[in-house]
Each structure stands twice: as structure tokens, then as C-alpha cells.
Design a protein around this motif. Structure first.
Motif, PDB file in Angstrom:
ATOM      1  N   ASN A 101       4.735   0.785  -9.709  1.00 17.24           N
ATOM      2  CA  ASN A 101       4.106  -0.645  -9.672  1.00 17.24           C
ATOM      3  C   ASN A 101       4.188  -1.141 -10.989  1.00 17.24           C
ATOM      4  O   ASN A 101       4.568  -2.422 -11.332  1.00 17.24           O
ATOM      5  CB  ASN A 101       2.661  -0.781  -9.215  1.00 17.24           C
ATOM      6  N   LYS A 115       6.137   4.459  -3.752  1.00 17.98           N
ATOM      7  CA  LYS A 115       5.600   3.294  -3.901  1.00 17.98           C
ATOM      8  C   LYS A 115       3.908   3.327  -4.281  1.00 17.98           C
ATOM      9  O   LYS A 115       3.251   2.262  -4.383  1.00 17.98           O
ATOM     10  CB  LYS A 115       5.588   2.444  -2.718  1.00 17.98           C
ATOM     11  N   LYS A 116       3.430   4.390  -3.992  1.00 14.98           N
ATOM     12  CA  LYS A 116       1.767   4.565  -4.113  1.00 14.98           C
ATOM     13  C   LYS A 116       1.625   5.182  -5.596  1.00 14.98           C
ATOM     14  O   LYS A 116       0.400   5.000  -5.909  1.00 14.98           O
ATOM     15  CB  LYS A 116       1.486   5.614  -3.132  1.00 14.98           C
ATOM     16  N   ASP A 157       6.694   8.952  -1.403  1.00 19.87           N
ATOM     17  CA  ASP A 157       5.602   8.231  -1.459  1.00 19.87           C
ATOM     18  C   ASP A 157       5.594   7.387  -2.778  1.00 19.87           C
ATOM     19  O   ASP A 157       4.560   7.096  -3.508  1.00 19.87           O
ATOM     20  CB  ASP A 157       4.404   8.555  -1.271  1.00 19.87           C
TER      21      ASP A 157
END
Length: 272
Positions: free
Chosen positions: A259, A253-254, A251
Motif C-alpha cells: 500500500n 495487497k494485504k 495476498d
């Protein structure tokens, strides 16, 4: 996260390229070292990014041994031999399979390049078919397969005839979100199937590429004091995602730091 980086398994050594009196690449240098994690089989994925027209394709061809640089060399493997056609597996966007041959026929041609014994060759092919969930398609022709299935066959084909290295040109291009996730999982599975398996992805998809990479190479060109582009691209930035804690993470991208990385890369593109 315990790991070490040991011997060099790919080295781009001062590579330059001039075509038709135009400088395309200038003094490109990069290394990939064998990553070792205790108790694990750990290959690696290198994401190779840069603006359109910067010279990524030409460096891709040089790494694959398909194009001779004007100067410099590329060395591969533990023995650091000069790259030559066939040492690197190459999976291009159009998946160039033999359409008059079945899945088995396509893989047989590839396996003959490295495995002389017929039984060992057959065993290896079926191992690949099972790994890529293709055994039920053994006797089908490329025209009968989906795009994702063709891609898996092309990858299996190159793994059968190359030397632990796989270059992939835009593997996420034109895929819907579900297929992107499937291809991403497959790339990670392949990289971790052998300690020296090394996959280099050339892509415009920053997010999908960064999410599965442990290293990012960002290609660009320098500028002079007047902000004019100086001819000849190079690898301008290298991101070690392991050091940043952004490799091998579920996960990913979380995670806020991921980001932040994506925004950092996108900002760099404005000046490349």
C-alpha cells in the motif's frame, strides 16, 4: 529469496520519436534481464504505467515492432536481435480474432507462422487449449464466447506465433473484480510457463498491475525551472519490486509495504 538477474532479454536503447514535428518520446532507455530462481521456472511481468497522453501507446507500438522510432532501437531475446513485427505477441483491448473461424481455426493460423509440421502444430494448439481451459470451446466461434474466453484465445494466439514476449494493452479494463483476479492469475501462470516468458502490461490500473509485477516502469516528462513540461516522455522511474520484497507474494495487497508503494506511485503521477 534467492534469485539472480542474468543476460539482457529486452533493451530499449535511446529511443526517440517525433511525429508531425511534435516530440513524443525523448531518449527512452530500459532493460529487462532474465531472472533465475534456483529450482523454479521464473518468467516475469513488467508493469508499464503513466498518465494518459504521455506516449505509452507509441512506445508500446515501438516495442512491438509496429512503429519505427525516429532514433534508437529495441533489441529482444538472448541474441539481442532488432525487434520486428511478429517477434512480440500483442494483445490489444478489442481481441482482434477472425470471427468467421472457430477457436481452432484462429489458433491454427497463428501456429502456422512458427510450426511447419502439422502434427506438432496440432499438439501445440491442444497444449494451449488445455492450459487456458478452452478445449471444450474448440469448435465454437468468437461470437459464442465470453469476453474472458476471447481474451484467453487472443493470448494463446499470440503465444503461438511470437518469441516469448507478450505485450498487453489494458488487460484489466472494464473487468469486474472477479475477472480482474482471474486475468491476474492467468498472466502470472503464463509468465512462469517458460523461463524467458516476459509480459509487459500497459495499464491505468496501478493496483492490479503492481500486484503481479516484479518491475514497474513509470513514464513521464521532465519539467523546466518554471515547472513547464519539457516535450518528450521517457521512463522516469523504475521500481524493482523484487528488491523491495513485493514480488511473487501471495495476498500481496494485504501487505502494508504494498500500500505504501501504491501511494508512492500515485504521488509521482501528480508531477508527470
Amino acid at each position: 529469496m534467492e534469485y539472480s538477474k542474468n543476460e539482457c532479454i529486452l533493451k530499449i536503447d535511446n529511443v526517440s520519436l517525433t511525429l508531425d514535428n511534435k516530440i513524443i518520446l525523448q531518449n527512452v532507455n530500459a532493460e529487462i534481464k532474465n531472472i533465475v530462481r534456483p529450482g523454479m521456472t521464473q518468467g516475469q511481468v513488467v508493469g508499464f504505467l503513466g498518465p494518459s497522453g504521455v506516449g505509452k501507446t507509441k512506445l508500446f507500438e515501438i516495442m512491438a515492432g509496429l512503429l519505427k522510432p525516429t532514433s534508437g532501437e529495441v533489441y529482444v531475446g538472448e541474441a539481442q536481435k532488432l525487434v520486428a513485427p511478429g517477434r512480440m505477441g500483442v494483445v490489444q483491448q478489442n481481441y482482434p480474432l477472425f470471427h468467421h473461424r472457430t477457436v481452432m481455426g484462429n489458433l491454427e493460423i497463428a501456429a502456422k507462422k512458427t510450426i511447419s509440421d502439422p502434427q506438432k502444430r496440432k499438439d501445440k494448439i491442444f497444449e494451449m487449449l488445455d492450459r487456458f481451459h478452452l478445449r471444450q470451446h474448440t469448435n465454437m466461434y468468437p461470437a459464442q464466447l465470453s469476453g474472458g474466453q476471447k481474451q484467453r484465445i487472443a493470448i494463446a494466439q499470440q503465444l503461438l506465433c511470437s518469441d516469448n514476449f507478450l505485450l498487453m494493452d489494458e488487460p484489466f479494463s472494464g473487468l469486474d473484480i472477479n475477472m480482474v483476479d482471474e486475468v491476474s492469475e492467468m498472466i502470472c501462470e503464463i509468465s512462469n510457463a517458460h523461463e524467458h516468458n516476459t509480459i509487459i502490461i500497459v495499464s491505468h490500473d496501478i493496483v492490479s498491475t503492481a500486484a503481479i509485477s516484479d518491475t514497474l516502469w513509470i513514464m513521464g516528462r521532465d519539467r523546466d525551472a518554471q515547472n513547464n513540461i519539457i516535450p518528450g516522455a521517457k521512463i522516469k522511474h523504475t521500481f524493482d519490486l523484487i528488491e523491495r520484497g513485493l514480488a511473487w507474494q501471495p495476498d500481496i495487497k494485504k501487505i502494508p509495504a504494498f500500500n505504501d508503494l501504491i501511494n508512492e506511485v500515485r504521488d509521482l503521477f501528480l508531477y508527470l
